[in-house]
Write a protein that holds these residues in place. Structure first.
Motif, mmCIF file in Angstrom:
data_model
loop_
_atom_site.group_PDB
_atom_site.id
_atom_site.type_symbol
_atom_site.label_atom_id
_atom_site.label_comp_id
_atom_site.label_asym_id
_atom_site.label_seq_id
_atom_site.Cartn_x
_atom_site.Cartn_y
_atom_site.Cartn_z
ATOM 1 N N ILE A 32 0.895 -1.358 0.063
ATOM 2 C CA ILE A 32 -0.258 -0.024 -0.436
ATOM 3 C C ILE A 32 0.869 0.947 0.077
ATOM 4 C CG2 ILE A 32 -2.182 1.335 1.504
ATOM 5 C CD1 ILE A 32 -3.035 -1.421 2.605
ATOM 6 N N HIS A 33 1.090 2.227 -1.038
ATOM 7 C CA HIS A 33 1.772 3.382 -1.248
ATOM 8 C C HIS A 33 0.435 4.229 -0.212
ATOM 9 C CE1 HIS A 33 4.214 6.286 -2.162
ATOM 10 N NE2 HIS A 33 3.063 6.859 -3.091
ATOM 11 N N SER A 34 1.038 4.637 0.316
ATOM 12 C CA SER A 34 -0.390 5.853 0.892
ATOM 13 C C SER A 34 0.031 7.295 0.707
ATOM 14 C CB SER A 34 -0.613 5.500 2.458
ATOM 15 O OG SER A 34 0.868 5.536 3.095
ATOM 16 N N GLU A 65 16.948 -0.194 0.510
ATOM 17 C CA GLU A 65 15.919 -0.761 0.646
ATOM 18 C C GLU A 65 16.193 -1.503 -1.421
ATOM 19 O OE1 GLU A 65 12.572 -0.526 2.816
ATOM 20 O OE2 GLU A 65 14.264 -1.448 4.636
ATOM 21 N N MET A 66 15.544 0.045 -1.841
ATOM 22 C CA MET A 66 15.260 0.506 -3.211
ATOM 23 C C MET A 66 16.554 -0.412 -3.835
ATOM 24 S SD MET A 66 14.791 3.545 -5.161
ATOM 25 C CE MET A 66 16.372 4.069 -4.565
ATOM 26 N N ALA A 107 8.306 6.351 -10.659
ATOM 27 C CA ALA A 107 9.004 5.846 -11.077
ATOM 28 C C ALA A 107 9.663 4.347 -10.155
ATOM 29 C CB ALA A 107 10.217 6.220 -11.298
ATOM 30 N N ILE A 108 10.078 4.460 -9.026
ATOM 31 C CA ILE A 108 10.142 3.187 -8.546
ATOM 32 C C ILE A 108 9.989 2.090 -8.677
ATOM 33 C CG2 ILE A 108 11.128 2.688 -5.937
ATOM 34 C CD1 ILE A 108 12.545 5.922 -5.535
ATOM 35 N N LYS A 109 8.720 2.612 -7.680
ATOM 36 C CA LYS A 109 7.600 1.687 -7.598
ATOM 37 C C LYS A 109 7.298 1.165 -9.124
ATOM 38 C CE LYS A 109 6.107 2.267 -3.637
ATOM 39 N NZ LYS A 109 5.661 1.368 -2.872
ATOM 40 N N ILE A 162 9.999 0.207 -11.079
ATOM 41 C CA ILE A 162 11.222 -0.815 -11.246
ATOM 42 C C ILE A 162 10.898 -1.743 -10.055
ATOM 43 C CG2 ILE A 162 13.487 -0.842 -10.860
ATOM 44 C CD1 ILE A 162 13.638 1.827 -11.979
ATOM 45 N N LEU A 163 10.706 -1.710 -8.595
ATOM 46 C CA LEU A 163 10.974 -2.358 -7.679
ATOM 47 C C LEU A 163 9.165 -3.173 -8.154
ATOM 48 C CD1 LEU A 163 11.102 -0.166 -4.680
ATOM 49 C CD2 LEU A 163 11.862 -1.169 -6.042
ATOM 50 N N SER A 164 7.965 -2.685 -9.459
ATOM 51 C CA SER A 164 7.326 -3.753 -9.421
ATOM 52 C C SER A 164 7.785 -5.672 -10.012
ATOM 53 C CB SER A 164 6.008 -3.657 -10.062
ATOM 54 O OG SER A 164 6.693 -3.203 -10.706
ATOM 55 N N ARG A 165 9.240 -5.350 -10.894
ATOM 56 C CA ARG A 165 9.258 -6.215 -11.418
ATOM 57 C C ARG A 165 10.332 -7.395 -10.797
ATOM 58 N NH1 ARG A 165 11.096 -2.294 -14.828
ATOM 59 N NH2 ARG A 165 13.252 -3.498 -15.315
ATOM 60 N N TYR A 166 11.003 -6.585 -9.650
ATOM 61 C CA TYR A 166 12.396 -6.951 -8.964
ATOM 62 C C TYR A 166 11.673 -7.947 -7.597
ATOM 63 C CZ TYR A 166 15.676 -4.774 -11.388
ATOM 64 O OH TYR A 166 15.765 -4.869 -12.588
#
Length: 550
Positions: free
Chosen positions: A126-128, A143-144, A440-442, A444-448
């Motif tokens: 959840i990205h609030s 962590e990223m 943009a970070i989300k 990228i992270l969604s793939r990893y």
């Protein structure tokens, strides 16, 4: 991904049940309609502590339940590790009972909040709105990098070794403190121990010793008393024994006349035998009594020493003194062995420090290797989102401190404009820029991370126009790899959804409740047109809405 969400008796919600689908689901509604209530309910489901005022009707049970399809996400080891039943079709349920007591279930089995919190991040991200600020956090930034570098295993190894090192350091410090305290008291304790050992207390019977002292101390009186007693037994002609024998003679003459006289004779005969034995004992006792000044002195000295030690140690028995002697002996032995224990503890601390250092070094190398690709991808995505001149510098610096996230310090430097000097992200990035960077970070992270479900709560804050359109395109691409839910006020993003849910308030005669419904094609046109032009739907707004949807 979430396949079904049920919320009953939570805040303004009486009863909402909605089937969820994959792809991009848009959630819209006026400010204050209750969109944030949905996120609050999901947060409870993932292990957030319950507010006593969560229930709409405090006399009824509040229930939040979500069904997940997670067959393809390899989560069974996670469930097993946290002692939970795994099912490809998993159901999480949270109940808040009247009075505020909370219960949680996974696949109908009771679980703790800690167990929910353990699996929650692997089910929903959840990205609030306030989470964008976490972008400024060094922990989030590392962590990223770790997600891209695939360092989860080495991070876990480092944290375990770091924990063992910290435990070893604490144990060593404790031993050193004990040694310092022990050495400080060692001389006095040795004095006390020697004093007790010299008293030779093992096997001493204090009562018997005191009885011996009384005999020795009163030997003359005892000898005199025993002698006079013996005289009373055998003195002629009036001694006790002599008189008894005369009585026996008289009864001997009478014993033939009747049985009672025979019985009387037998009794006095028995008394005479006992008196003769007693006389012999008294004579022996009198012969044993000797005046022994040295024995009296030694016995008195030993008793005085015992009494002094009992008074000194505030105890009442020899057994307690022996117990104190044992404790002092053990303390002395521990003092002697502490040096060896400290030496072993130093060795253990050094070993774990060395292991944690090596692992932290390897972690830092993997992070540095991942930064160029991450940086390049971030810049490319930000170019799509209207920041074509964005620049990043991941300034990773090694420290000598064993931090929870490694031994690296990271400063993320950023510039949005060509020719501008890079500065710390938290100081130079505007709100709109931070939203796009987080987006943009989300992406990228969604793939990893291979996350089943990602929820954006107004991540588009501070953007509009063409940038909003690019954000919408990016979300659409992301939803091809995961279930994506986006709470938004932007028509460009709303139009990209494969599903569209509207949250709204409904007033009755006595209360206000939050409702949710799935919009039809015509209702979507009206909703997006309203987002474009307001409540009064103009032909141009409707035409624009249709154009966006098409």
């Amino acid at each position: 991904m979430i396949t079904r969400l049920t919320i009953k008796n939570y805040t303004l919600i009486e009863d909402i049940q909605v089937n969820m689908e994959g792809g991009l689901t848009i959630i819209t509604g006026e400010t204050g309609a209750g969109k944030s209530i949905l996120l609050g309910a999901l947060s409870l489901l993932l292990g957030k502590r319950a507010d006593l005022n969560s229930a709409k009707n405090p006399d009824k049970k509040c229930v939040i339940e979500a069904e997940f399809s997670i067959a393809e996400y390899d989560l069974e080891p996670l469930f097993v590790a946290h002692d939970m039943d795994f099912d490809a079709h998993t159901i999480l349920r949270r109940e808040i009972l009247p009075g505020g007591k909370s219960r949680a279930f996974v696949n109908d089995s009771p679980v703790t909040l800690q167990q929910l919190q353990a699996i929650g991040p692997y089910l929903i991200d959840i990205h609030s709105q306030h989470e964008t600020l976490s972008l400024n956090s060094e922990t989030f930034q590392l962590e990223m990098i770790d997600a891209v570098a695939n360092t989860s295993a080495i991070v876990a190894q480092y944290q375990q070794e770091r924990q063992r090192y910290l435990q070893a350091s604490t144990a060593l410090e404790t031993l050193r403190e004990r040694q310092a305290a022990s050495l400080k008291e060692a001389d006095y304790n040795t004095f006390l121990l020697n004093e007790l050992q010299e008293a030779r207390l093992e096997g001493v019977d204090q009562e018997a010793l005191e009885a011996t002292y009384e005999k020795l101390n009163n030997s003359e009186s005892i000898t005199e008393g025993l002698s006079r007693t013996v005289q009373l037994f055998s003195q002629e002609p009036a001694g006790i024994l002599e008189n008894a024998k005369e009585a026996r003679k008289e009864l001997a003459r009478l014993q033939g006349f009747a049985s009672e006289y025979q019985e009387a004779w037998e009794r006095i005969h028995s008394v005479i035998i006992e008196l003769e034995d007693l006389e012999e004992t008294l004579v022996q006792l009198a012969e044993e009594i000797e005046s022994d000044p040295q024995a009296l002195y030694d016995t008195n000295a030993q008793l005085q020493r015992i009494h002094q030690l009992q008074q000194k140690h505030a105890v009442g028995t020899v057994a307690e003194l022996v117990a104190i002697q044992k404790e002092l002996s053990e303390a002395q032995h521990e003092t002697e062995t502490l040096a060896e224990k400290i030496e072993n503890a130093v060795q253990e601390e050094t070993e774990w420090k060395s292991k944690a250092t090596r692992t932290a070094t390897e972690l830092g190398e993997k992070r540095r290797a991942a930064i160029p690709a991450l940086q390049e991808e971030l810049i490319a995505l930000l170019g799509e989102l209207g920041l074509p001149n964005a620049q990043f510098d991941f300034h990773l610096e090694r420290s000598e401190t064993f931090r929870e996230i490694g031994m690296d310090h990271l400063e993320l430097r950023f510039s949005a404009n060509k020719g501008s000097r890079l500065g710390p992200l938290k100081k130079v990035a505007s709100g709109g820029e931070l939203s796009r960077i987080m987006m943009a970070i989300k992406a990228i992270l969604s793939r990893y991370k291979h996350m089943p479900t990602l929820i954006f709560d107004e991540i588009d804050t501070g953007v509009s126009g063409e940038i909003a359109q690019q954000m919408a395109n990016l979300m659409q691409r992301m939803s091809g790899e995961m279930q994506l839910l986006s709470i938004t006020h932007l028509p460009q993003i709303a139009a990209k959804g494969t599903n569209h849910l509207k949250v709204f308030k409904e007033e009755t005669a006595t209360t206000t409740i939050t409702q949710m419904k799935r919009l039809t094609k015509e209702e979507r046109i009206a909703e997006i047109a309203e987002m474009i032009g307001g409540k009064q739907l103009s032909d141009s707004a409707i035409a624009h809405a249709k154009e966006l949807l098409n």
